[in-house]
Design a protein around this motif. Structure first.
Motif, PDB file in Angstrom:
ATOM      1  N   ARG A 151       0.814  -1.214   0.000  1.00  0.00           N
ATOM      2  CA  ARG A 151       0.000   0.000   0.000  1.00  0.00           C
ATOM      3  C   ARG A 151       0.850   1.268   0.000  1.00  0.00           C
ATOM      4  O   ARG A 151       0.355   2.339  -0.349  1.00  0.00           O
ATOM      5  CB  ARG A 151      -0.941   0.027   1.214  1.00  0.00           C
ATOM      6  CG  ARG A 151      -2.163  -0.883   1.080  1.00  0.00           C
ATOM      7  CD  ARG A 151      -3.101  -0.668   2.240  1.00  0.00           C
ATOM      8  NE  ARG A 151      -3.580   0.711   2.304  1.00  0.00           N
ATOM      9  CZ  ARG A 151      -4.147   1.253   3.387  1.00  0.00           C
ATOM     10  NH1 ARG A 151      -4.269   0.534   4.500  1.00  0.00           N
ATOM     11  NH2 ARG A 151      -4.563   2.505   3.362  1.00  0.00           N
ATOM     12  N   ARG A 206       5.760  -3.055  11.230  1.00  0.00           N
ATOM     13  CA  ARG A 206       4.500  -3.337  10.543  1.00  0.00           C
ATOM     14  C   ARG A 206       3.315  -2.536  11.077  1.00  0.00           C
ATOM     15  O   ARG A 206       2.458  -2.120  10.301  1.00  0.00           O
ATOM     16  CB  ARG A 206       4.206  -4.842  10.602  1.00  0.00           C
ATOM     17  CG  ARG A 206       5.098  -5.642   9.657  1.00  0.00           C
ATOM     18  CD  ARG A 206       4.898  -7.127   9.814  1.00  0.00           C
ATOM     19  NE  ARG A 206       5.844  -7.868   8.970  1.00  0.00           N
ATOM     20  CZ  ARG A 206       6.066  -9.176   9.075  1.00  0.00           C
ATOM     21  NH1 ARG A 206       5.399  -9.888   9.982  1.00  0.00           N
ATOM     22  NH2 ARG A 206       6.930  -9.759   8.272  1.00  0.00           N
ATOM     23  N   HIS A 209       2.877   0.552   9.171  1.00  0.00           N
ATOM     24  CA  HIS A 209       2.576   0.507   7.740  1.00  0.00           C
ATOM     25  C   HIS A 209       1.164   0.981   7.437  1.00  0.00           C
ATOM     26  O   HIS A 209       0.940   1.782   6.521  1.00  0.00           O
ATOM     27  CB  HIS A 209       2.784  -0.909   7.197  1.00  0.00           C
ATOM     28  CG  HIS A 209       4.211  -1.353   7.243  1.00  0.00           C
ATOM     29  ND1 HIS A 209       4.597  -2.658   7.029  1.00  0.00           N
ATOM     30  CD2 HIS A 209       5.359  -0.668   7.503  1.00  0.00           C
ATOM     31  CE1 HIS A 209       5.912  -2.757   7.147  1.00  0.00           C
ATOM     32  NE2 HIS A 209       6.391  -1.563   7.437  1.00  0.00           N
ATOM     33  N   LYS A 210       0.195   0.473   8.186  1.00  0.00           N
ATOM     34  CA  LYS A 210      -1.199   0.863   7.934  1.00  0.00           C
ATOM     35  C   LYS A 210      -1.405   2.343   8.221  1.00  0.00           C
ATOM     36  O   LYS A 210      -2.103   3.045   7.461  1.00  0.00           O
ATOM     37  CB  LYS A 210      -2.156   0.036   8.784  1.00  0.00           C
ATOM     38  CG  LYS A 210      -3.634   0.338   8.480  1.00  0.00           C
ATOM     39  CD  LYS A 210      -4.568  -0.529   9.288  1.00  0.00           C
ATOM     40  CE  LYS A 210      -6.019  -0.274   8.887  1.00  0.00           C
ATOM     41  NZ  LYS A 210      -6.420   1.137   8.964  1.00  0.00           N
ATOM     42  N   ASP A 214      -2.665   4.813   5.360  1.00  0.00           N
ATOM     43  CA  ASP A 214      -3.902   5.578   5.536  1.00  0.00           C
ATOM     44  C   ASP A 214      -3.646   7.075   5.371  1.00  0.00           C
ATOM     45  O   ASP A 214      -4.451   7.799   4.781  1.00  0.00           O
ATOM     46  CB  ASP A 214      -4.509   5.310   6.919  1.00  0.00           C
ATOM     47  CG  ASP A 214      -5.108   3.918   7.022  1.00  0.00           C
ATOM     48  OD1 ASP A 214      -5.313   3.281   5.967  1.00  0.00           O
ATOM     49  OD2 ASP A 214      -5.378   3.473   8.151  1.00  0.00           O
TER      50      ASP A 214
END
Length: 224
Positions: A151, A206, A209-210, A214
């Motif tokens: 992403r 990790r 990462h989101k 976002d």
């Protein structure tokens, strides 16, 4: 139009562009007039307007010529480089070298950063130039095999382009001897950037990462 007339027309256009760049250097972009540009080029004012309907059109021609002239050298740099550092350092350092003769003009144009202004590097009018430049960073990333979360990875070329623009903005206002502060900033931030890219794939990061993905989705208002 005959080949001779086409050649003469192209030469006149180029002469007006060069005269405009000299005039912008001497008087500044805002204060320079089309009449002064025409006089510097040795043509009638009407002829100057025939080739360029405004000072903004002249600057856009400067942008387009710069991109056209730089492209082969940037491709050569990317062809010959073997590491992420050499690719990024080579491309950005070459930009400083190329724009150095027009650094004062670049400083004046930096005032037009608003995306609504046609001369802004973020405007819709400069989108084709911007996208081609981002494409060079996309190639640098792909050939360096930089590994990032799915992403985040598609955003990296644009983020590197923004990094470059930040360096150029600092450079045009850097009055230290031979822009020593810019060289230091470039060297140190590039090392930090490359280290960040190496660490980005580590498992303990990790959870970030989101959050990062976002944020990038929100900033660019899109899903990739």
């Amino acid at each position: 139009m005959s080949p001779e007339k086409i050649k003469k027309s192209e030469e006149t256009r180029a002469r007006i562009l060069e005269a405009a760049l000299r005039t912008f250097q001497q008087h500044g972009f805002e204060r320079a007039t089309m009449r002064e540009i025409a006089t510097e080029a040795g043509v009638a004012v009407g002829a100057a307007y025939y080739y360029f309907d405004s000072k903004e059109a002249i600057v856009m021609a400067f942008y387009e010529r710069a991109q056209r002239e730089m492209a082969p050298k940037i491709e050569e740099i990317l062809d010959n480089a073997r590491t992420p550092e050499s690719r990024l350092r080579g491309v950005i350092a070459y930009k400083f070298e190329y724009f150095a003769p027009n650094r004062r003009l670049m400083s004046a144009l930096s005032a037009h950063a608003d995306p609504e202004h046609p001369l802004s590097p973020f405007s819709k009018d400069t989108a084709a130039i911007r996208d081609e430049d981002i494409g060079f960073f996309a190639r640098a990333v792909a050939e360096s095999k930089v590994k990032l979360p799915p992403r985040i990875s598609p955003y990296l070329p644009r983020l590197l382009w923004l990094y470059q623009m930040g360096l150029i903005l600092f450079w045009v206002y850097d009055h230290s001897h031979e822009q020593r502060r810019t060289k230091l900033l470039f060297d140190q931030t590039l090392k930090m950037l490359l280290l960040t890219l190496k660490l980005a794939g580590l498992p303990f990061l990790r959870p970030m990462h989101k959050l990062a993905a976002d944020l990038l989705d929100a900033v660019y208002e899109e899903k990739v």
